[in-house]
Design a protein around this motif. Structure first.
Motif, PDB file in Angstrom:
ATOM      1  N   ALA A   1       0.844  -1.186   0.000  1.00  0.00           N
ATOM      2  CA  ALA A   1       0.000   0.000   0.000  1.00  0.00           C
ATOM      3  C   ALA A   1       0.885   1.244   0.000  1.00  0.00           C
ATOM      4  O   ALA A   1       2.068   1.192   0.330  1.00  0.00           O
ATOM      5  CB  ALA A   1      -0.913  -0.005   1.225  1.00  0.00           C
ATOM      6  N   ALA A   2       0.323   2.343  -0.436  1.00  0.00           N
ATOM      7  CA  ALA A   2       1.031   3.621  -0.413  1.00  0.00           C
ATOM      8  C   ALA A   2       0.804   4.298   0.935  1.00  0.00           C
ATOM      9  O   ALA A   2      -0.223   4.102   1.572  1.00  0.00           O
ATOM     10  CB  ALA A   2       0.515   4.516  -1.530  1.00  0.00           C
ATOM     11  N   VAL A   3       1.764   5.074   1.358  1.00  0.00           N
ATOM     12  CA  VAL A   3       1.675   5.758   2.645  1.00  0.00           C
ATOM     13  C   VAL A   3       1.866   7.249   2.422  1.00  0.00           C
ATOM     14  O   VAL A   3       2.765   7.661   1.683  1.00  0.00           O
ATOM     15  CB  VAL A   3       2.753   5.240   3.616  1.00  0.00           C
ATOM     16  N   LEU A   4       1.021   8.064   2.993  1.00  0.00           N
ATOM     17  CA  LEU A   4       1.180   9.513   2.872  1.00  0.00           C
ATOM     18  C   LEU A   4       0.652  10.194   4.129  1.00  0.00           C
ATOM     19  O   LEU A   4      -0.044   9.587   4.941  1.00  0.00           O
ATOM     20  CB  LEU A   4       0.465  10.037   1.621  1.00  0.00           C
TER      21      LEU A   4
ATOM     22  N   PRO B   1       3.235   2.174   9.655  1.00  0.00           N
ATOM     23  CA  PRO B   1       2.822   1.064   8.787  1.00  0.00           C
ATOM     24  C   PRO B   1       3.931   0.020   8.636  1.00  0.00           C
ATOM     25  O   PRO B   1       5.105   0.365   8.508  1.00  0.00           O
ATOM     26  CB  PRO B   1       2.556   1.756   7.440  1.00  0.00           C
TER      27      PRO B   1
ATOM     28  N   VAL C   1      -8.603   2.648   1.986  1.00  0.00           N
ATOM     29  CA  VAL C   1      -7.894   3.703   2.704  1.00  0.00           C
ATOM     30  C   VAL C   1      -7.869   3.335   4.177  1.00  0.00           C
ATOM     31  O   VAL C   1      -8.900   2.949   4.734  1.00  0.00           O
ATOM     32  CB  VAL C   1      -8.621   5.060   2.595  1.00  0.00           C
TER      33      VAL C   1
ATOM     34  N   LEU D   1      -4.278  -3.660   3.346  1.00  0.00           N
ATOM     35  CA  LEU D   1      -4.174  -2.832   4.554  1.00  0.00           C
ATOM     36  C   LEU D   1      -3.690  -3.675   5.733  1.00  0.00           C
ATOM     37  O   LEU D   1      -2.898  -3.213   6.562  1.00  0.00           O
ATOM     38  CB  LEU D   1      -5.520  -2.194   4.906  1.00  0.00           C
TER      39      LEU D   1
ATOM     40  N   VAL E   1      -8.671  14.608   4.333  1.00  0.00           N
ATOM     41  CA  VAL E   1      -8.253  13.831   3.172  1.00  0.00           C
ATOM     42  C   VAL E   1      -9.448  13.695   2.228  1.00  0.00           C
ATOM     43  O   VAL E   1     -10.558  13.385   2.661  1.00  0.00           O
ATOM     44  CB  VAL E   1      -7.744  12.441   3.601  1.00  0.00           C
TER      45      VAL E   1
ATOM     46  N   GLN F   1      -0.386   8.049   9.783  1.00  0.00           N
ATOM     47  CA  GLN F   1      -0.218   8.186   8.342  1.00  0.00           C
ATOM     48  C   GLN F   1      -1.398   7.554   7.623  1.00  0.00           C
ATOM     49  O   GLN F   1      -2.063   6.648   8.137  1.00  0.00           O
ATOM     50  CB  GLN F   1       1.094   7.537   7.920  1.00  0.00           C
ATOM     51  N   VAL F   2      -1.641   8.026   6.408  1.00  0.00           N
ATOM     52  CA  VAL F   2      -2.716   7.485   5.587  1.00  0.00           C
ATOM     53  C   VAL F   2      -2.123   6.395   4.687  1.00  0.00           C
ATOM     54  O   VAL F   2      -1.079   6.585   4.072  1.00  0.00           O
ATOM     55  CB  VAL F   2      -3.372   8.587   4.737  1.00  0.00           C
ATOM     56  N   VAL F   3      -2.784   5.252   4.645  1.00  0.00           N
ATOM     57  CA  VAL F   3      -2.323   4.107   3.866  1.00  0.00           C
ATOM     58  C   VAL F   3      -3.370   3.803   2.797  1.00  0.00           C
ATOM     59  O   VAL F   3      -4.567   3.765   3.095  1.00  0.00           O
ATOM     60  CB  VAL F   3      -2.129   2.884   4.792  1.00  0.00           C
ATOM     61  N   LEU F   4      -2.932   3.633   1.553  1.00  0.00           N
ATOM     62  CA  LEU F   4      -3.847   3.470   0.428  1.00  0.00           C
ATOM     63  C   LEU F   4      -3.412   2.327  -0.463  1.00  0.00           C
ATOM     64  O   LEU F   4      -2.226   2.174  -0.742  1.00  0.00           O
ATOM     65  CB  LEU F   4      -3.807   4.729  -0.447  1.00  0.00           C
ATOM     66  N   SER F   5      -4.373   1.572  -0.967  1.00  0.00           N
ATOM     67  CA  SER F   5      -4.044   0.535  -1.932  1.00  0.00           C
ATOM     68  C   SER F   5      -5.211   0.331  -2.874  1.00  0.00           C
ATOM     69  O   SER F   5      -6.352   0.635  -2.551  1.00  0.00           O
ATOM     70  CB  SER F   5      -3.719  -0.773  -1.207  1.00  0.00           C
TER      71      SER F   5
ATOM     72  N   LEU G   1      -3.375   6.810  -7.655  1.00  0.00           N
ATOM     73  CA  LEU G   1      -3.201   5.364  -7.804  1.00  0.00           C
ATOM     74  C   LEU G   1      -3.917   4.924  -9.071  1.00  0.00           C
ATOM     75  O   LEU G   1      -5.069   5.312  -9.298  1.00  0.00           O
ATOM     76  CB  LEU G   1      -3.767   4.602  -6.612  1.00  0.00           C
TER      77      LEU G   1
ATOM     78  N   LEU H   1     -12.419  12.393   4.485  1.00  0.00           N
ATOM     79  CA  LEU H   1     -12.202  11.719   5.761  1.00  0.00           C
ATOM     80  C   LEU H   1     -11.028  12.357   6.494  1.00  0.00           C
ATOM     81  O   LEU H   1     -10.256  13.118   5.926  1.00  0.00           O
ATOM     82  CB  LEU H   1     -11.958  10.220   5.557  1.00  0.00           C
ATOM     83  N   SER H   2     -10.919  12.032   7.759  1.00  0.00           N
ATOM     84  CA  SER H   2      -9.812  12.505   8.579  1.00  0.00           C
ATOM     85  C   SER H   2      -9.070  11.300   9.126  1.00  0.00           C
ATOM     86  O   SER H   2      -9.699  10.359   9.606  1.00  0.00           O
ATOM     87  CB  SER H   2     -10.322  13.354   9.744  1.00  0.00           C
ATOM     88  N   ALA H   3      -7.756  11.325   9.041  1.00  0.00           N
ATOM     89  CA  ALA H   3      -6.960  10.282   9.687  1.00  0.00           C
ATOM     90  C   ALA H   3      -6.797  10.655  11.153  1.00  0.00           C
ATOM     91  O   ALA H   3      -6.768  11.839  11.496  1.00  0.00           O
ATOM     92  CB  ALA H   3      -5.603  10.173   9.009  1.00  0.00           C
TER      93      ALA H   3
END
Lengths: 316, 316
Positions: free
Chosen positions: A34-37, B150, B144, B80, A45, B44-48, A91, B37-39
């Motif tokens: 997964a990507a992390v930001l 992570p 997300v 995730l 977000v 950190q925000v993780v996306l795939s 993505l 949304l709010s983390a």
């Protein structure tokens, strides 16, 4: 931000390697699960996903692979513009057809060039994705951004001023020419093949009182209806004010899709001159928000006129 | 979190309305240009993104639409889990085939039931999506999540202990039965049709010293290779220790994909008993991380043995 990690073996990873190579510094950290930001502190977000599917959203005999890649990512980024968000990353879930010489990655490479051009234009990067084989070429693009206070479709109120950016109608005119096996003029074709996501424009407008926005992907009439429904108001559009792209028709400007210009509702008028000076793009007052239950009314010279036909992927 | 906003007209919106209705409280805020949304503060925000495409990742004569929807979302959520992230939401880009009675939404509705079951199992919600018409049924799922730190594929070091969750091999065994027009046993079929994303398990492991993880989607051998390559180490797997699902073969356990169990590297051993007690699922030490350049070595009774064949969408 980190360099992409070492990738394991396999043809899928070969394709990812190809794309990473073509994207260069425009791809960040591809290859993990997964990507992390991180979003800027205090900002929300914002996420959206958009599909570009062969035969539905594009044809390979009308646009080059590079243009298809550019356009798919730009269309997705346009949803961030509609929220006045700043992109954090993209993505791309790519489906490559079996008839592709997918193993040598030539198709993936040309698409990557267009994807790279689009993220660069938006000052962002590719942070993840997926590659799979399928019947038809498809790009499903997820865009991630952040905003302190995202613009919503539901923020329009009676009395608001309605603006559109740019001039409308060219993408529909280009599509009609392609369908008749004609060649659209270069400027008209470019509006279809090479749209812009109005990201900086949206932030400028949000900072100066825009309260609701939508990107015009389904046509001005259709998207005004979405905005009206979401805000529980009516929209009154003076069709003689709607800016028409040179070489397009008024009907295409009113109901043609794939524009990626913005329709914005604001409590007070903007300085159109300041906008033009900043972005070299027109900003035009096209109507007002009025009390109502989610309808769009069209007027010409002050008189009510019939609505143009809508625009919908499933009904056209 | 807010109720979904009012949607405008059109068949695409009718489909979204159908899905929103079927998802009920499991869908949040659908209908705006983008999801917001709010983390959690400091995370950190993780996306795939993950694809499930008809004919590539599933067949409609093998799985029900509800199972297809459930499995596509669970496979995406599994990425995730591999990062030990907590889900914040899911976006689904749905491509519905033209041969569908898409207008009445029956297909979208059944898929939505499975999507809803998957997000509920992961204590998350659908926050956005897209519906388009295409040749084949496809679900491109963006997940997300957030995590304070992570887990990465690149965190394994020589000396680490290698663990797998669950028992392996059943999905490959089920697929082979389907391909021969046979019926796999119900428990074996369920591992293919109804996998679990090991989200809580991953957070438990990360809190107790896991340093790197990957979800086993390409097969234990293939994913161990990805982990080894990303960490620039070798992995030594004792094949007699690899847990085999009842009714599956050792070869399927070593190289079959679609498991969605976790392969985890940890500095110190875990208490396997505590894990079993907490999750009613085995946790098994299957090998060690050693110095190397990204290879996987297999041993049996202490002697080196040949690797099982890999697993790759593009080469099988």
């Amino acid at each position: 931000m980190t360099e992409g990690i070492e990738l394991g073996p396999g043809a899928e990873f070969d394709l990812i390697r190809t794309m990473r190579l073509r994207l260069g510094p425009l791809a960040v950290g591809l290859g993990d699960d997964a990507a992390v930001l991180s979003a800027p502190r205090g900002e929300q977000v914002v996420l959206s996903v958009d599909a570009a599917i062969e035969g539905v959203h594009f044809r390979r005999d009308w646009l080059s692979l590079r243009e298809i890649g550019y356009r798919a990512i730009t269309a997705a980024l346009s949803d961030l513009a509609a929220m006045a968000a700043t992109p954090l990353g993209v993505l791309v879930a790519l489906t490559l057809p079996g008839d592709d010489s997918g193993r040598d990655g030539s198709m993936a490479g040309e698409l990557a060039d267009g994807i790279g051009e689009a993220v660069k234009a938006a000052s962002t990067v590719v942070i993840g994705g997926n590659v799979a084989r399928g019947e038809l070429l498809a790009l499903n693009t997820t865009v991630v951004g952040s905003a302190f206070s995202p613009l919503r479709r539901s923020g329009a109120r009676p009395g608001d001023f309605l603006y559109v950016t740019g001039a409308l109608g060219a993408p529909a005119t280009a599509l009609r020419a392609f369908e008749k096996s004609e060649h659209p003029s270069q400027p008209v074709r470019a509006r279809l093949a090479h749209p812009a996501a109005r990201l900086a424009e949206a932030r400028w407008l949000a900072a100066r009182g825009a309260m609701a926005a939508i990107d015009i992907s389904d046509g001005l009439a259709g998207d005004a209806k979405h905005l009206a429904a979401a805000s529980s108001v009516d929209m009154e559009i003076q069709i003689e004010r709607v800016p028409v792209f040179d070489g397009a028709t008024k009907d295409d400007a009113l109901s043609g899709g794939d524009e990626y210009e913005l329709l914005v509702a604001a409590r007070a008028p903007f300085s159109e001159d300041d906008f033009v000076e900043r972005f070299s793009l027109p900003l035009t007052l096209v109507g007002r928000v009025v009390e109502g239950a989610g309808e769009v009314r069209f007027t010409h010279g002050g008189a009510r006129v019939a609505p143009p036909p809508g625009y919908d992927h499933f009904t056209r």
